[in-house]
Scaffold this motif. Structure first.
Motif, short mmCIF file in Angstrom:
data_model
loop_
_atom_site.label_atom_id
_atom_site.label_comp_id
_atom_site.label_asym_id
_atom_site.label_seq_id
_atom_site.Cartn_x
_atom_site.Cartn_y
_atom_site.Cartn_z
N MET A 37 16.52 -16.99 -11.76
CA MET A 37 17.49 -15.85 -12.55
C MET A 37 18.18 -16.46 -13.63
O MET A 37 18.56 -17.52 -13.65
CB MET A 37 18.65 -15.83 -11.30
CG MET A 37 19.73 -14.76 -11.69
SD MET A 37 20.94 -14.42 -10.09
CE MET A 37 19.57 -13.61 -9.18
N THR A 56 20.69 -15.79 -17.51
CA THR A 56 21.52 -14.72 -18.23
C THR A 56 21.57 -15.59 -19.67
O THR A 56 21.93 -16.89 -19.64
CB THR A 56 23.06 -14.88 -17.62
OG1 THR A 56 22.98 -14.49 -16.31
CG2 THR A 56 23.82 -13.95 -18.53
N THR A 108 19.57 -16.37 -5.50
CA THR A 108 20.43 -14.90 -5.41
C THR A 108 21.57 -15.18 -6.50
O THR A 108 22.08 -16.37 -6.57
CB THR A 108 20.92 -14.64 -4.28
OG1 THR A 108 21.59 -15.54 -3.66
CG2 THR A 108 19.80 -14.12 -3.20
N ASP A 109 22.22 -14.17 -6.88
CA ASP A 109 23.30 -14.23 -8.00
C ASP A 109 24.61 -14.75 -7.33
O ASP A 109 25.22 -15.54 -8.10
CB ASP A 109 23.68 -12.89 -8.37
CG ASP A 109 24.33 -12.84 -9.65
OD1 ASP A 109 24.12 -13.48 -10.61
OD2 ASP A 109 25.47 -12.18 -9.67
N ASP A 110 24.52 -14.96 -6.03
CA ASP A 110 25.96 -15.29 -5.37
C ASP A 110 25.42 -16.68 -5.01
O ASP A 110 26.52 -17.27 -3.92
CB ASP A 110 26.23 -14.47 -4.44
CG ASP A 110 25.45 -14.57 -3.03
OD1 ASP A 110 24.12 -14.83 -3.32
OD2 ASP A 110 26.03 -13.81 -2.10
N LEU A 167 25.22 -21.52 -8.79
CA LEU A 167 25.31 -20.57 -10.01
C LEU A 167 26.93 -20.21 -9.97
O LEU A 167 27.23 -20.09 -11.17
CB LEU A 167 24.63 -19.33 -9.79
CG LEU A 167 23.29 -19.29 -9.87
CD1 LEU A 167 22.28 -18.10 -9.75
CD2 LEU A 167 22.95 -19.89 -11.37
#
Length: 288
Positions: A1, A3, A75-77, A81
């Protein structure tokens, strides 16, 4: 993941160890109006754990490797991260996952703390304010400190303790994840006596163990009702020659055995692993 973000620090790599957190005691002493539980715990660390490596990059990204990686999809959570975003860090992060997930030994919190330390070193920045660290999770502040301490309140009150005697641990997880909120929900009492007001120095391990035996983990009965195998883990540890104390850590399901000698701890770990090859078993030096 990932950004897309601009790089903000030099091209280098930093690695931080994320040691397992062990609650030698865990007293649940109340519950606040907002639902958070009040704790009183003697916390130590072990020389077994995960590793977090951060490298300068144009994007924030997380890769999870190691023997426990399959149990932790990105995962994003993810706490790693979340910690990186708190530092506003732009890095390629690799988490080498050795500790079992949702196991009561602070793996996720230790990983978050290691990420904060690694990015602080990489970016040459101070660590975040205590209140911001606490928002990542109740165990993150103590994992960021990384040494034996008395943890009270909702994790924000950390008091140094006298040097503890040298000891060895055997950590055992039966491969069962126990949800902390469910354990709290099943507590028979949420208003239990705290630990003694003062923790005195212990010149001998025997005296230290005798003191620990007067205390407890208030979450153990509730966790064992959810996952009865916890009782089997404790019994397996207690049956090992040289085991001075066995108890569950955190909200489970990992339990620990306390040993005076490295040889007896390693022998116990071998015996338990041989009898239960699907369990996660690790001998470790107690870090104080």
């Amino acid at each position: 993941m990932a950004t897309d973000l601009p790089p903000t620090f030099p091209d280098c790599t930093v690695t931080e160890f994320a040691p397992a957190k062990i609650n030698l005691t865990l007293h649940v002493t109340g519950q606040r109006a907002d639902g958070y539980h009040l704790l009183d715990s003697l916390v130590v660390f072990a020389d077994v754990g995960d590793r977090v490596t951060v490298r300068a990059a144009k994007a924030l990204a997380l890769t999870i490797t190691g023997p426990q990686a399959a149990a932790l999809p990105v995962t994003d959570d993810n706490l790693v991260l979340r910690a990186a975003r708190l530092m506003q860090g732009h890095a390629a992060i690799t988490l080498e996952k050795a500790l079992p997930v949702s196991s009561g030994i602070g793996g996720g919190s230790a990983d978050a703390a290691a990420t904060l330390r690694a990015l602080a070193r990489l970016m040459d920045l101070p660590l975040p304010e205590d209140s911001a660290v606490l928002r990542l999770g109740a165990d993150v502040p103590v994992c960021l400190l990384g040494r034996a301490v008395r943890m009270q309140g909702v994790g924000e009150r950390l008091t140094p303790v006298p040097d503890l005697p040298q000891a060895w641990l055997v950590l055992v997880n039966p491969g069962v994840a126990v949800a902390t909120p469910e354990v709290f929900r099943r507590l028979a009492s949420k208003d239990n006596p705290a630990m003694p007001p003062q923790i005195s120095p212990f010149p001998t391990l025997e005296g230290f163990v005798a003191c620990l035996q007067t205390m407890r983990n208030d979450m153990e009965d509730a966790a064992t009702a959810i996952a009865p195998v916890i009782g089997a883990v404790r019994s397996a540890l207690s049956a090992q020659p040289g085991c001075l104390l066995s108890r569950m850590s955190g909200s489970g399901a990992t339990c620990f055995g306390l040993f005076a000698a490295q040889d007896s701890a390693r022998a116990a770990a071998r015996a338990i692993q041989s009898a239960q090859p699907r369990w996660w078993v690790a001998p470790a030096r107690m870090l104080s």
